[in-house]
Design an enzyme around this catalytic site. Structure first.
Site, mmCIF file in Angstrom:
data_model
loop_
_atom_site.group_PDB
_atom_site.id
_atom_site.type_symbol
_atom_site.label_atom_id
_atom_site.label_comp_id
_atom_site.label_asym_id
_atom_site.label_seq_id
_atom_site.Cartn_x
_atom_site.Cartn_y
_atom_site.Cartn_z
ATOM 1 N N HIS A 170 0.904 -1.118 0.030
ATOM 2 C CA HIS A 170 0.248 -0.013 -0.012
ATOM 3 C C HIS A 170 0.961 1.280 -0.092
ATOM 4 O O HIS A 170 0.365 2.282 0.493
ATOM 5 C CB HIS A 170 -0.947 -0.137 1.265
ATOM 6 C CG HIS A 170 -1.796 -1.090 1.302
ATOM 7 N ND1 HIS A 170 -2.687 -1.595 0.918
ATOM 8 C CD2 HIS A 170 -1.196 -2.329 2.152
ATOM 9 C CE1 HIS A 170 -3.330 -2.827 1.283
ATOM 10 N NE2 HIS A 170 -2.261 -3.304 1.940
ATOM 11 N N SER A 291 14.680 21.417 -16.601
ATOM 12 C CA SER A 291 13.653 22.566 -16.967
ATOM 13 C C SER A 291 13.925 23.624 -17.509
ATOM 14 O O SER A 291 15.113 24.236 -17.352
ATOM 15 C CB SER A 291 12.858 22.659 -15.508
ATOM 16 O OG SER A 291 12.130 23.935 -15.856
ATOM 17 N N LYS A 297 15.781 21.887 -11.514
ATOM 18 C CA LYS A 297 15.224 20.790 -11.654
ATOM 19 C C LYS A 297 16.062 19.523 -12.206
ATOM 20 O O LYS A 297 16.980 20.028 -13.232
ATOM 21 C CB LYS A 297 13.846 21.026 -12.550
ATOM 22 C CG LYS A 297 12.616 21.610 -11.824
ATOM 23 C CD LYS A 297 12.277 21.041 -10.877
ATOM 24 C CE LYS A 297 11.349 19.550 -11.215
ATOM 25 N NZ LYS A 297 10.095 20.169 -11.886
ATOM 26 N N GLU A 304 9.498 8.472 -16.991
ATOM 27 C CA GLU A 304 8.082 9.017 -17.018
ATOM 28 C C GLU A 304 7.582 8.533 -18.715
ATOM 29 O O GLU A 304 6.663 8.481 -18.804
ATOM 30 C CB GLU A 304 8.381 10.542 -16.910
ATOM 31 C CG GLU A 304 8.411 11.048 -15.604
ATOM 32 C CD GLU A 304 8.540 12.415 -15.436
ATOM 33 O OE1 GLU A 304 7.582 13.107 -15.281
ATOM 34 O OE2 GLU A 304 9.432 12.953 -15.889
#
Ligand code: ARG
Length: 470
Positions: A170, A291, A297, A304
């Site tokens: 979980h 970024s 970043k 992804e």
């Protein structure tokens, strides 16, 4: 559409098409563009030529064409290979597909022998053969890449066999595991993928040629010879099925979907673990991007994108299933739509595996942050319950007693091993001095010492077993 393919500028004369004799007017320009597939099926040119040469050798062997014709065909095809490889070959949309483009050029080069090549054959069994050859080659490439990916996973698992990390259920801290054990779970997924691609290869490796348009051919052909020449395990047994079947392509996309689903799950974990809240792993900078606005970043774009591309592969599977569901036997032009989803699946899978096989060896862990996370999650609570059960307390009672101990530790803001013995004994008099070795992460890990367990020793032997199998 490829820019180096000439598009129809004027209506081709009816003689341009081998099938145009019964047509009373030229085919509409839009229809030519709409029905053409050469923009994407020309990637099968090697397979198309390989199939044609095997067919021609069979025709000559069976005295259906002469030895001279075969020699002409072989000479012409050799020149065409050179032209395509050098980029000199003039692909034409007017000639619809890879098959007509090559056949027309062959005829231009060698005359009548080129026109005899199509004896006892149809584009229907030709294209089915080409796709199977193409897919077989692609599966072999994919298996090679999967092997590299697996090697990278096994190396990482071995390197991190003794690195503790929290195991989650979980997404909450559950029990201590080793990072190597977690990586081996990924490896197990890929093992099943390898088996699935072997199965798909087997179903793909069957020869359609000889089915001709749909009913077979009147010539005394030798299908087994062609099958052996092309490395097929056998011939497709029914001519209608041979030209219509695309199950193998669907199976391939299904196997690809499962593999991408696995990679997507790994990716999701990598994205989470790279997050500063986790800080479990580092992906080398060359696999990250920055970024345009936020200078600080460093984004995990590769995992992804792999997660994102998984959806696209599922889409291709759905496309192919839907493509086939309404088709009556035998060949229908619908089938031309099988190629783009299939090709994109091959490309996406190949790129994804290549990049993961390269990225995984560069993955580094941050053992301090993982240990810190373990200390915060009462990860050895189950070990304490097992300890009490071993001392004779029924497991359910042990579970309840440990629940109270966890509550107390939470109140005090400490982990279980930090509770003094006197405190621990208030939850069960069975608890003795020996409890502390049970409550350590190392003790917890080492205790799970059976096949499939997370003990570092087991992780190392699992890696050794996997290497032996490979
Ligand atoms: N380009 C076609 C395809 O991809 C080749 C077969 C065409 N056969 C036909 N009867 N129109 O399916």
């Amino acid at each position: 559409m490829n820019t180096d393919i000439s598009s129809p500028t004027s209506s081709p004369s009816s003689s341009q098409y081998t099938w145009a004799a019964t047509f009373s007017e030229p085919v509409d320009q839009l229809v030519i563009r709409y029905t053409a597939s050469v923009g994407f099926d020309r990637r099968m040119w090697r397979q198309d030529i390989r199939g044609s040469l095997a067919h021609a050798r069979m025709l000559a062997r069976q005295d259906i064409i002469s030895a001279g014709d075969l020699a002409d065909i072989q000479r012409g095809m050799a020149q065409i290979v050179g032209e395509i490889e050098s980029g000199a070959f003039a692909w034409s949309q007017d000639l619809e597909d890879v098959h007509f483009n090559i056949e027309k050029r062959l005829t231009a080069l060698v005359g009548d022998a080129g026109k005899r090549l199509h004896t006892g054959r149809s584009r229907n069994d030709q294209v089915a053969t080409d796709i199977r050859l193409y897919l077989r080659d692609s599966i072999d490439d994919i298996q090679g890449l999967l092997g590299q990916f697996q090697t990278a996973l096994l190396d990482l698992a071995e390197r991190e066999a003794g690195t503790p990390m929290p195991g989650f259920t979980h997404l909450q801290v559950a029990q201590p595991i080793t990072f190597g054990h977690h990586v081996l779970a990924w490896y197990e997924m890929t093992r099943r993928d390898v088996e699935r691609f072997y199965d798909v290869r087997e179903h793909t490796n069957c020869l359609p040629l000889g089915a001709a348009a749909l009913a077979g051919t009147t010539y005394p052909i030798d299908r087994e010879f062609v099958a052996a020449e092309l490395g097929f395990d056998g011939v497709c047994e029914n001519s209608l099925d041979a030209v219509s079947d695309r199950d193998f392509a669907i199976e391939f996309c299904a196997a690809a979907s499962l593999l991408m689903m696995h990679i997507s799950r790994m990716s999701e974990e990598l994205v989470l673990w790279m997050n500063p809240r986790f800080r479990f792993v580092k992906i080398p900078d060359r696999f990250c991007t920055g970024s345009s606005i936020m200078p600080q970043k460093k984004n995990p774009d590769v995992p992804e994108l792999a997660r994102g591309k998984t959806g696209r592969i599922y889409g291709h599977l759905t496309s192919l299933l839907t493509l086939m569901k309404g088709q009556p036997l035998a060949y229908n032009k619908d089938n031309q739509e099988d190629k783009e989803p299939l090709f994109d699946t091959v490309d996406t899978l190949t790129d994804t595996l290549r990049i993961f096989a390269a990225m995984i060896p560069g993955l580094t862990t941050r053992p301090e942050t993982m240990s810190e996370a373990l200390r915060q999650g009462f990860a050895t609570a189950t070990d304490l319950a097992d300890y009490l059960a071993r001392k004779g307390l029924p497991f359910r009672d042990a579970h309840a007693a440990v629940g109270l101990a966890v509550r107390r530790a939470e109140e005090l803001g400490v982990d279980l091993p930090q509770l003094p013995l006197s405190e621990l004994r208030s939850f069960s008099p069975l608890i003795g001095e020996d409890v502390f070795s049970v409550l350590t992460v190392e003790g917890s890990l080492a205790a799970r010492n059976h096949i499939g367990g997370t003990a570092p020793e087991q992780v190392r032997t699992a890696v050794a077993r996997a290497r032996q199998r490979a």
